[in-house]
Scaffold this motif. Structure first.
Motif, PDB file in Angstrom:
ATOM      1  N   SER A 252       0.802  -1.225   0.000  1.00  0.00           N
ATOM      2  CA  SER A 252       0.000   0.000   0.000  1.00  0.00           C
ATOM      3  C   SER A 252       0.835   1.275   0.000  1.00  0.00           C
ATOM      4  N   VAL A 253       2.049   1.201   0.541  1.00  0.00           N
ATOM      5  CA  VAL A 253       2.874   2.400   0.656  1.00  0.00           C
ATOM      6  C   VAL A 253       4.152   2.236  -0.159  1.00  0.00           C
ATOM      7  N   ASN A 254       4.808   3.361  -0.433  1.00  0.00           N
ATOM      8  CA  ASN A 254       6.066   3.342  -1.171  1.00  0.00           C
ATOM      9  C   ASN A 254       7.102   2.541  -0.384  1.00  0.00           C
ATOM     10  N   PRO A 255       7.655   1.454  -0.945  1.00  0.00           N
ATOM     11  CA  PRO A 255       8.579   0.598  -0.186  1.00  0.00           C
ATOM     12  C   PRO A 255       9.857   1.307   0.243  1.00  0.00           C
ATOM     13  N   TRP A 256      10.318   2.273  -0.550  1.00  0.00           N
ATOM     14  CA  TRP A 256      11.532   2.997  -0.171  1.00  0.00           C
ATOM     15  C   TRP A 256      11.270   3.887   1.038  1.00  0.00           C
ATOM     16  N   VAL A 257      10.130   4.537   1.015  1.00  0.00           N
ATOM     17  CA  VAL A 257       9.764   5.383   2.164  1.00  0.00           C
ATOM     18  C   VAL A 257       9.602   4.533   3.415  1.00  0.00           C
ATOM     19  N   TRP A 258       8.910   3.393   3.245  1.00  0.00           N
ATOM     20  CA  TRP A 258       8.674   2.538   4.416  1.00  0.00           C
ATOM     21  C   TRP A 258       9.971   1.924   4.928  1.00  0.00           C
ATOM     22  N   SER A 259      10.892   1.591   4.048  1.00  0.00           N
ATOM     23  CA  SER A 259      12.185   1.054   4.480  1.00  0.00           C
ATOM     24  C   SER A 259      12.948   2.074   5.314  1.00  0.00           C
ATOM     25  N   ALA A 260      12.911   3.338   4.868  1.00  0.00           N
ATOM     26  CA  ALA A 260      13.554   4.396   5.652  1.00  0.00           C
ATOM     27  C   ALA A 260      12.871   4.556   7.008  1.00  0.00           C
ATOM     28  N   THR A 261      11.543   4.446   7.003  1.00  0.00           N
ATOM     29  CA  THR A 261      10.793   4.531   8.260  1.00  0.00           C
ATOM     30  C   THR A 261      11.204   3.417   9.212  1.00  0.00           C
ATOM     31  N   LEU A 262      11.373   2.215   8.685  1.00  0.00           N
ATOM     32  CA  LEU A 262      11.783   1.074   9.512  1.00  0.00           C
ATOM     33  C   LEU A 262      13.156   1.297  10.138  1.00  0.00           C
ATOM     34  N   LEU A 263      14.078   1.875   9.375  1.00  0.00           N
ATOM     35  CA  LEU A 263      15.413   2.126   9.909  1.00  0.00           C
ATOM     36  C   LEU A 263      15.351   3.078  11.098  1.00  0.00           C
ATOM     37  N   VAL A 264      14.564   4.124  10.958  1.00  0.00           N
ATOM     38  CA  VAL A 264      14.412   5.086  12.064  1.00  0.00           C
ATOM     39  C   VAL A 264      13.736   4.419  13.257  1.00  0.00           C
ATOM     40  N   ALA A 265      12.700   3.624  12.981  1.00  0.00           N
ATOM     41  CA  ALA A 265      11.986   2.939  14.053  1.00  0.00           C
ATOM     42  C   ALA A 265      12.887   1.945  14.780  1.00  0.00           C
ATOM     43  N   LEU A 266      13.679   1.178  14.026  1.00  0.00           N
ATOM     44  CA  LEU A 266      14.569   0.190  14.643  1.00  0.00           C
ATOM     45  C   LEU A 266      15.658   0.860  15.468  1.00  0.00           C
ATOM     46  N   ALA A 267      16.125   2.017  15.023  1.00  0.00           N
ATOM     47  CA  ALA A 267      17.101   2.763  15.820  1.00  0.00           C
ATOM     48  C   ALA A 267      16.500   3.170  17.163  1.00  0.00           C
TER      49      ALA A 267
END
Length: 307
Positions: A252-267
């Motif tokens: 549903s969402v842009n995978p590149w945007v979501w991947s960046a979001t995951l990196l911030v969340a995991l940090a």
């Protein structure tokens, strides 16, 4: 009058917005997902104001339910109800008024959302008493704190705004309850399950702050139930939350945007581990209070991922 108002603001934790932000971000994420983008000012206002009002009403009920326990816990002993500065009936009256105003806001949406709101109210009233009987009351809180997600989907999909005030009688129409159920798609329930794990994570951190006091008074919490496994399981809860939301949203969402979001969340998850690994009161409480930034990160990922 000003002193009374100050007490009421203390009662609803007005100076601690982290509580309602934890409710708000998943609800707004669901609202954006249901609408496929900006949901409009009306629904945005209803969910922001309704979240603040219902969280405030929940504080009133919670403080009344826990008043005998709270006096034995250092962090909560001076709450208005526990200290006797606000009476039980007075606190419940404040909570009832706030819940009523929130319900009036819901009435401006559609009948499906109104129907779901009654279940949401029941969950909000049940949680304060779950701590007496359930070994993991945080799971009950997780359901209650995640219920804005199906309500957001119902508000978008369930029918037009102000539907209740139309000439027809929606609840008398054939298939009404089927329509209410189908206003919330499987995606919403999957997101709700994922969000439940986030609530388990942050409310276990919160329970770790009071673990010593809760053991003395016989309160049931996840921090006590999990014992020495609390820290690794809290981190696991965070990861399960992110995995479920990623699986649900990847198409549903842009995978590149979501991947960046995951990196911030995991940090941020790594930061939480550093704060809670020694199980200090200060570290666990700070970790809990920082959780709204994780919710905000996910919300931003959803918004930008839908652009």
């Amino acid at each position: 009058m000003s002193s009374r108002l100050s007490l009421y603001l203390d009662l609803i934790r007005w100076n601690r917005p982290a509580g309602w932000l934890l409710l708000l971000w998943p609800s707004l994420s669901a609202l954006w997902l249901a609408a496929g983008g900006f949901p409009g000012l009306h629904l945005l206002a209803v969910f922001v104001a309704g979240t603040i009002l219902m969280r405030s009403a929940g504080c009133c009920v919670n403080d009344v339910a826990d008043r005998e326990f709270d006096r034995h816990v250092k962090r909560t002993a001076q709450r208005p109800v526990t200290s006797g500065r606000v009476g039980v009936k007075e606190a419940l009256s404040v909570g009832a008024v706030l819940a009523l105003v929130a319900f009036l806001l819901v009435l401006t949406t559609n009948v499906a959302t109104i129907a779901w709101s009654f279940l949401g109210l029941v969950l909000a009233l049940v949680y304060p008493y779950a701590k007496r009987y359930v070994s993991m009351p945080q799971a009950v809180l997780g359901v209650a704190f995640s219920f804005g997600i199906p309500m957001a989907f119902a508000a978008v999909n369930g029918g037009p705004a102000l539907e209740l005030f139309g000439s027809a009688t929606p609840w008398a129409a054939p298939g009404f309850w089927s329509g209410v159920w189908h206003s919330v798609p499987p995606l919403a329930w999957l997101l709700m399950v994922g969000n439940l794990f986030w609530v388990l994570a942050y409310d276990t951190e919160y329970a770790m702050v009071d673990r010593d006091d809760d053991l003395k008074i016989g309160m049931k919490t996840s921090a006590i139930t999990l014992g020495d496994r609390d820290v690794p399981l809290v981190i696991a809860f965070y990861l399960v939350f992110l995995v479920i939301w990623t699986a649900a949203l990847w198409q549903s969402v842009n995978p590149w945007v979501w991947s960046a979001t995951l990196l911030v969340a995991l940090a941020q998850v790594v930061g939480h581990h550093r704060l809670i690994k020694d199980r200090t009161r200060e570290g666990c409480f700070k970790a809990f209070r920082l959780n709204h930034w994780l919710g905000f990160t996910v919300f931003v990922g959803v918004v930008l991922g839908l652009v």
